[in-house]
Design an enzyme around this catalytic site. Structure first.
Site, PDB file in Angstrom:
ATOM      1  N   LYS A 175      -8.508  -1.196   1.265  1.00 34.66           N
ATOM      2  CA  LYS A 175      -9.506  -1.580   2.267  1.00 34.66           C
ATOM      3  C   LYS A 175     -10.421  -2.613   1.650  1.00 34.66           C
ATOM      4  O   LYS A 175     -11.011  -2.373   0.597  1.00 34.66           O
ATOM      5  CB  LYS A 175     -10.319  -0.342   2.694  1.00 34.66           C
ATOM      6  CG  LYS A 175     -10.711  -0.354   4.146  1.00 34.66           C
ATOM      7  CD  LYS A 175      -9.486  -0.165   5.003  1.00 34.66           C
ATOM      8  CE  LYS A 175      -9.841  -0.199   6.478  1.00 34.66           C
ATOM      9  NZ  LYS A 175      -8.686  -0.604   7.281  1.00 34.66           N
ATOM     10  N   GLU A 219       0.805  -1.222   0.000  1.00 47.20           N
ATOM     11  CA  GLU A 219       0.000   0.000   0.000  1.00 47.20           C
ATOM     12  C   GLU A 219       0.837   1.271   0.000  1.00 47.20           C
ATOM     13  O   GLU A 219       1.724   1.450   0.838  1.00 47.20           O
ATOM     14  CB  GLU A 219      -0.934   0.018   1.215  1.00 47.20           C
ATOM     15  CG  GLU A 219      -1.842   1.240   1.256  1.00 47.20           C
ATOM     16  CD  GLU A 219      -2.952   1.123   2.279  1.00 47.20           C
ATOM     17  OE1 GLU A 219      -3.653   2.132   2.489  1.00 47.20           O
ATOM     18  OE2 GLU A 219      -3.134   0.038   2.858  1.00 47.20           O
TER      19      GLU A 219
END
Length: 400
Positions: A228, A212
Site C-alpha cells: 500500500k 504482492e
C-alpha cells in the site's frame, strides 16, 4: 457446476508460459492432468469443494501447518502440484460479503485449479503459429470524472463513520486480433513481478505481473506481504513516499487488517510484523510493502486459509465487509480476474499472489483493472492518476 476432471496430458507451458508461482523444478516439466471450475452462482461452498478436489488428487491441503514434513522428490507421472486462481467474487462468497456487478469476462471461472503431473523430460515449447497480434483502442468503464466522484463518495462514507478505508478499482478493455501469447508473456515478464506467469483454459488466458503476496505457507508459518503506497520510482518519489503521513497511515491500517485476518485462523500462534513499510520497486513505481506472519501450531486447512484472507485486505479496505459493501455499490463493472488470488499449491508449501497487475484475453478483448486505497485525506484527482500509473506498464507491455 463443479468439474473434477478434464483433459489429460496437454502441456500448458507453451506457447503461453508457466503458471504463476510454479516451482522452477516443475516449469516446462509438467502436464495438465485435471481441472476444477466453479462459477459465481454455482451451488456449494467453493472453498470446501476446491479442497476436496485437491485432496482427492493427493495434495495435502487438509492440514497446512506441517508443510516442513511434506518435502518430496517427484518421479515421472507423480502429482507435483496445482495452479490455483480464485476471483474476488469467489472471495466475497467465502467471506460472506456482498457481491458487486458481474464480471465483464464471464467465460473465466471464479475458482479454477489445474493439477499437474511431473515428468523428468522437459516439454518442448510449441512454435507460435497464430496470426499477428493487433491491439485496438482502450475503452474505460468509467470516465475520470466518474472515478473521481466514486473517490468522493468513499470520503463521505468515511466521514459518516461507515468505513475507514476503501479500495476503488476501475476497468478498461481493448479489442484485439491475432495471437495474444507473446503479449501476455510480456506482461508476465514485467520488472518486479514476484508472481509473473500465465494461466489459461480453452476460451481465455490471463497473465499477471503481481508483486504482492496474498498468503504463503512454508515451513510451518503463514505469511502475507501487503502493499500500500505508490510513487514514481525516482529519488524524489522515494522521498515523498517515505515522508507521506497519508500513505503511511493507509498502509498501517491495512497491516492491522491483515494481522487480524491471520489471527482469525484456527491454530495460529502469535501474529507478528516482521517488516513495516519497506519500499520496493515494481516496473517504474515505488511501493510500500510490509511482512506479517504467524506460526501454524494446529490443524489449518486450505479452506480455512482462503476464508480468512480472501478477498485481500489491501484491495478491499477496512473494516473488510463494510468496505466490500461500498465497493459493490460504487464500481460499475465487476473485478473479473483482478483483486483475487493466484499461485501454486504444492506438497510442501502454498504460495498465492494477489491478482493485481493482471490482465485477461477472452478471444476478442483484453481486460485490465487498476485502482487504489481511499482514505479521508485522499485527493480524488491524485487517486485517478495513481490508478492510471499502475495500469500504464500493463498497457505498454500489451501494445509493444
Amino acid at each position: 457446476m463443479v468439474h473434477g476432471t478434464g483433459s489429460v496430458g496437454h502441456p500448458v507451458t507453451a506457447p503461453f508460459g508457466a503458471p504463476p508461482a510454479a516451482p522452477t523444478a516443475c516449469q516446462a516439466r509438467h502436464h495438465a492432468l485435471r481441472t476444477f471450475r466453479w462459477h459465481r452462482g454455482d451451488p456449494g461452498d467453493p472453498a470446501e469443494l476446491l479442497s476436496g478436489f485437491l485432496a482427492g488428487n493427493g495434495l495435502p491441503v487438509r492440514n497446512l501447518g506441517r508443510t516442513d514434513d511434506k518435502k518430496k522428490t517427484f518421479g515421472d507421472g507423480t502429482i507435483c502440484g496445482a495452479a490455483l486462481y480464485v476471483s474476488a467474487d469467489a472471495g466475497c462468497v467465502m467471506a460472506g460479503a456482498e457481491l458487486g456487478p458481474p464480471s465483464p469476462v464471464p467465460c473465466v471461472p471464479d475458482v479454477y485449479a489445474v493439477v499437474y503431473e511431473h515428468f523428468s523430460k522437459k516439454v518442448e515449447k510449441s512454435v507460435q503459429t497464430g496470426s499477428e497480434w493487433k491491439l485496438g483502442a482502450w475503452q474505460d468503464s468509467w470516465t475520470r470524472a466518474e472515478h473521481a466522484h466514486a473517490v468522493e463518495q468513499v470520503r463521505a462514507a468515511i466521514a459518516r463513520g461507515d468505513v475507514y478505508q476503501v479500495n476503488v478499482v476501475g476497468h478498461a478493455a481493448a479489442p484485439y486480433t491475432g495471437d495474444p501469447s507473446a503479449a501476455l508473456r510480456r506482461v508476465a515478464a514485467l520488472a518486479g513481478a514476484r508472481y509473473g506467469g500465465v494461466l489459461r483454459d480453452e476460451a481465455w488466458a490471463l497473465a499477471t505481473a503481481s508483486p504482492e503476496t496474498l498468503v504463503e505457507v512454508r515451513d510451518g508459518r503463514v505469511i502475507t506481504r501487503p502493499i500500500k503506497g505508490t510513487r514514481p520510482a525516482t529519488a524524489q518519489g522515494r522521498r515523498e513516499l517515505l515522508a507521506s503521513a497519508k500513505e503511511r497511515a493507509e498502509h498501517i491500517m491495512i497491516v492491522d487488517l491483515e494481522r487480524n485476518d491471520l489471527a482469525r485462523l484456527p491454530g495460529t500462534g502469535p501474529v507478528r510484523v516482521d517488516e513495516l513499510f519497506a519500499v520496493r520497486e515494481w516496473s517504474g513505481l515505488w511501493q510500500a510493502e510490509s511482512v506479517v506472519s504467524a506460526p501454524l501450531d494446529g490443524d489449518v486447512g486450505l479452506a480455512d486459509l482462503l476464508r480468512a484472507v480472501c478477498p485481500g485486505g489491501s484491495v478491499t479496505g477496512a473494516p473488510k465487509l463494510a468496505a466490500l459493501a461500498q465497493i459493490a455499490a460504487l464500481e460499475p463493472v465487476g473485478r473479473g480476474v483482478s483483486m483475487g488470488a493466484l499461485g501454486w499449491i504444492g506438497h510442501d508449501h502454498v504460495d498465492l499472489g494477489l491478482s493485481i497487475r493482471t490482465v485477461v484475453a477472452d478471444g476478442t478483448r483484453v481486460h485490465a483493472w487498476a485502482g487504489g486505497g481511499i482514505t479521508a485525506d485522499s485527493d480524488a484527482i491524485a487517486e485517478v492518476d495513481e490508478a492510471a500509473a499502475k495500469a500504464g506498464p500493463l498497457r505498454s507491455a500489451l501494445s509493444s
